[in-house]
Design an enzyme around this catalytic site. Structure first.
Site, PDB file in Angstrom:
ATOM      1  N   ASP A  27      -6.163  -3.517   2.455  1.00 13.68           N
ATOM      2  CA  ASP A  27      -4.476  -3.081   2.917  1.00 13.68           C
ATOM      3  C   ASP A  27      -4.562  -1.737   3.523  1.00 13.68           C
ATOM      4  OD1 ASP A  27      -2.038  -3.576   2.655  1.00 13.68           O
ATOM      5  OD2 ASP A  27      -1.213  -2.636   1.622  1.00 13.68           O
TER       6      ASP A  27
ATOM      7  N   HIS B 291       6.140   5.836   6.653  1.00 12.98           N
ATOM      8  CA  HIS B 291       6.243   5.884   4.969  1.00 12.98           C
ATOM      9  C   HIS B 291       5.082   6.310   4.355  1.00 12.98           C
ATOM     10  CE1 HIS B 291       5.146   3.233   2.203  1.00 12.98           C
ATOM     11  NE2 HIS B 291       3.882   3.347   2.381  1.00 12.98           N
TER      12      HIS B 291
ATOM     13  N   GLU C 177       6.613  -3.503  -0.322  1.00  8.91           N
ATOM     14  CA  GLU C 177       6.258  -2.703   0.936  1.00  8.91           C
ATOM     15  C   GLU C 177       6.352  -4.160   2.442  1.00  8.91           C
ATOM     16  OE1 GLU C 177       2.696  -0.918  -0.132  1.00  8.91           O
ATOM     17  OE2 GLU C 177       3.898   0.784  -0.790  1.00  8.91           O
TER      18      GLU C 177
ATOM     19  N   GLU D 291       4.938  -5.355   5.200  1.00  9.16           N
ATOM     20  CA  GLU D 291       4.260  -5.551   6.289  1.00  9.16           C
ATOM     21  C   GLU D 291       3.656  -6.376   6.917  1.00  9.16           C
ATOM     22  OE1 GLU D 291       0.701  -4.272   3.669  1.00  9.16           O
ATOM     23  OE2 GLU D 291       1.466  -2.246   2.666  1.00  9.16           O
TER      24      GLU D 291
ATOM     25  N   ASP E 259       3.139  -5.896  -0.265  1.00  6.66           N
ATOM     26  CA  ASP E 259       2.140  -5.902  -1.116  1.00  6.66           C
ATOM     27  C   ASP E 259       3.338  -5.386  -2.106  1.00  6.66           C
ATOM     28  OD1 ASP E 259       0.086  -4.397  -2.279  1.00  6.66           O
ATOM     29  OD2 ASP E 259       0.719  -2.841  -1.079  1.00  6.66           O
TER      30      ASP E 259
ATOM     31  N   ARG F 196       4.690   0.811  -9.196  1.00  2.00           N
ATOM     32  CA  ARG F 196       4.671   2.794  -8.804  1.00  2.00           C
ATOM     33  C   ARG F 196       4.538   3.068  -9.835  1.00  2.00           C
ATOM     34  NH1 ARG F 196       4.213   1.756  -3.578  1.00  2.00           N
ATOM     35  NH2 ARG F 196       5.900   1.054  -2.034  1.00  2.00           N
TER      36      ARG F 196
ATOM     37  N   GLN G  13       0.835   2.909 -10.981  1.00  4.06           N
ATOM     38  CA  GLN G  13       0.026   3.043  -9.386  1.00  4.06           C
ATOM     39  C   GLN G  13       0.285   4.553  -9.694  1.00  4.06           C
ATOM     40  OE1 GLN G  13       2.081   2.475  -5.197  1.00  4.06           O
ATOM     41  NE2 GLN G  13       0.707   3.703  -4.526  1.00  4.06           N
TER      42      GLN G  13
ATOM     43  N   LYS H  27      -1.559  -2.222  -7.636  1.00  3.82           N
ATOM     44  CA  LYS H  27      -1.471  -3.280  -7.067  1.00  3.82           C
ATOM     45  C   LYS H  27      -1.669  -4.784  -6.701  1.00  3.82           C
ATOM     46  CE  LYS H  27       0.138   0.005  -3.290  1.00  3.82           C
ATOM     47  NZ  LYS H  27       0.957   0.141  -2.267  1.00  3.82           N
TER      48      LYS H  27
ATOM     49  N   THR I 130      -0.100 -10.592  -3.802  1.00  6.19           N
ATOM     50  CA  THR I 130       0.642 -10.167  -2.452  1.00  6.19           C
ATOM     51  C   THR I 130       0.954 -11.299  -1.711  1.00  6.19           C
ATOM     52  OG1 THR I 130      -0.647  -8.059  -2.851  1.00  6.19           O
ATOM     53  CG2 THR I 130      -0.322  -9.439  -0.237  1.00  6.19           C
TER      54      THR I 130
ATOM     55  N   GLU J  23      11.765   4.356  -1.242  1.00  9.62           N
ATOM     56  CA  GLU J  23      11.671   5.608   0.148  1.00  9.62           C
ATOM     57  C   GLU J  23      13.046   5.018   0.099  1.00  9.62           C
ATOM     58  OE1 GLU J  23       8.842   4.917   3.598  1.00  9.62           O
ATOM     59  OE2 GLU J  23       8.260   3.689   2.288  1.00  9.62           O
TER      60      GLU J  23
END
Ligand code: CA
Length: 437
Positions: free
Chosen positions: A130, A137, A204, A206, A238, A242, A245, A258, A262, A379
């Site tokens: 990834d 971002h 996420e 992507e 993904d 958080r 992480q 992570k 996925t 975000e």
């Protein structure tokens, strides 16, 4: 590669659902996937309207004679992708001819209704990486964590950066994602880490690409050849824990935050189908260094980007109980990738790291510059501080159990038939009970 008759917007299929202008899968798309028809085993197919053309049956019936045909009797697209874009183009032309309305309906082509089929991963995905090329971002996450005067790390302007992800938990759209547990710490809110279910579960948005022809260990792929190794694209989520992480990431990078899943969309939109929808690479940021020579190619700078409008929706348990459909969450665009797909591939191989046919590479979260195009809850809610109000009155800082996140991608250009990516969706289910640990 040139635009050819398979991109002609006036072409129609005798599969009438492919011709309504709304489907993601008109005859100009012809994406590849792996599916099981009702009661059948996994096999390769092509999406056309609301149907799936059975490639294995087509091979057995002698309808396909291109060199690609013999690679299509297995249950992944690995061998087809290994042949590369020229062989895949021959197959595209043959399948196009089978479905072309001008040549008339064919009773020897086996179709399955999409709604009656189960989808599988299109390749074996032996490796998954990834990247982090969504520059808005990268900037915004840095500002959220470090303050408004945050500047991108020095490496960001020199090369696309990435981490090696977990291929074992890459799953096809529609697969449930169990909320992970672990040692978690919510930045400034928690003084110490604690063990339990993730409290900051995130998505996420992507894009991903699939690797075709392999490079041997010790043999980097030059930037001018990198496009030949990229055979198709998909949507990618993904899923990110958080709080797990945040606690684990310093100093070695992403790991358990992570690894719980996925998700990817089931259909591989081939590089050939994307030919009408290429864009120049993104403009460099002010003050950004020159692109290193090994990542610089004129053709890639001119057309190394892709033009995909991206959207995400959310469906909560409360919405489904009330009989309500999903509601919009955000919209963004693939143009916000700071580095091109070819640059990612070359960067990945520059040390001599080999990539295998069917390997999956993600772009990183593709947020845009404004409030409406933030491609993660991290975000959207400013790490949970500003709750996002959904149209049914519910609020979200992060993902709650039962929430289903779905992505769509659509390509539109004047003079060409619009094509789409299908859906990349997943629902977060409750964590395992803590007494199990
Ligand atoms: Ca990511």
């Amino acid at each position: 590669m040139a635009i050819d008759h398979t991109h002609d917007a006036s072409k129609r299929s005798w599969v009438t659902s492919a011709n309504d202008g709304l489907t993601d899968f008109p005859i100009q798309n012809l994406p590849l996937g792996v599916f099981s028809p009702k009661g059948g085993d996994p096999r390769c197919g092509v999406a056309i309207g609301d149907q799936i053309l059975d490639l294995r049956e087509a091979v057995h019936s002698g309808l396909l004679s291109s060199p690609a045909a013999e690679t299509l009797v297995g249950d992944t697209l690995d061998k087809l992708f290994a042949l590369g874009r020229t062989a895949m183009r021959s197959l595209r032309h043959e399948v196009f001819a089978l479905l072309d309305a001008e040549r008339g309906k064919r009773d020897d082509v086996v179709l399955h209704p999409m709604t009656a089929c189960a989808m599988h991963l299109p390749t074996s995905v032996k490796n998954y990486t990834d990247f982090f090329v969504g520059v808005h971002h990268a900037i915004r996450c840095g500002q959220i964590i470090n303050g408004d005067d945050y500047e991108l790390s020095q490496n960001y302007g020199y090369m696309p950066i990435a981490y090696n992800g977990r291929p074992s938990t890459v799953c096809v759209s529609g697969t449930d994602i169990r909320r992970p547990v672990g040692l978690r710490k919510r930045l400034s809110q928690d003084a110490l880490p604690s063990f339990g279910p993730c409290q900051w579960m995130d998505f996420e948005l992507e894009m991903g690409f699939f690797v075709g022809p392999e490079n041997a260990m010790g043999e980097p792929v030059p930037i001018a050849e990198a496009g030949d190794h990229i055979v198709g694209f998909c949507l990618l989520n993904d899923w990110s824990a958080r709080d797990i992480q945040m606690f684990e990431m310093t100093p070695l990078g992403a790991f358990n935050g992570k690894s719980s899943g996925t998700s990817i969309s089931a259909w591989v939109i081939t590089a050939d189908a994307m030919e009408p929808f290429r864009l120049p690479s993104m403009d460099r940021l002010p003050g950004s260094p020159e692109i290193p020579r090994y990542l610089l190619d004129a053709a890639d700078q001119a057309a190394g980007g892709i033009d995909v409008a991206l959207t995400a929706t959310i469906s909560t348990q409360k919405m489904r109980s009330a009989g309500e459909g999903p509601v919009p969450l955000l919209r963004t665009h693939s143009r916000y990738c700071y580095w091109t797909f070819a640059q990612m591939l070359t960067q990945h191989t520059i040390t001599g790291c080999s990539l295998l046919a069917g390997d999956l590479v993600g772009t990183g979260t593709i947020s845009g510059p404004t409030r409406e195009d933030l491609a993660s809850f991290f975000e959207l809610s400013f790490i949970g501080k500003e709750l996002v109000e959904l149209s049914n009155g519910e609020e979200r800082g992060f993902i709650e159990d039962g929430d289903e996140i779905a992505f769509q991608g659509r390509c539109e250009r004047e003079g060409f038939a619009s094509i789409g990516f299908g859906t990349c969706s997943g629902r977060v289910t409750p964590a395992l009970p803590l007494e199990q640990f």
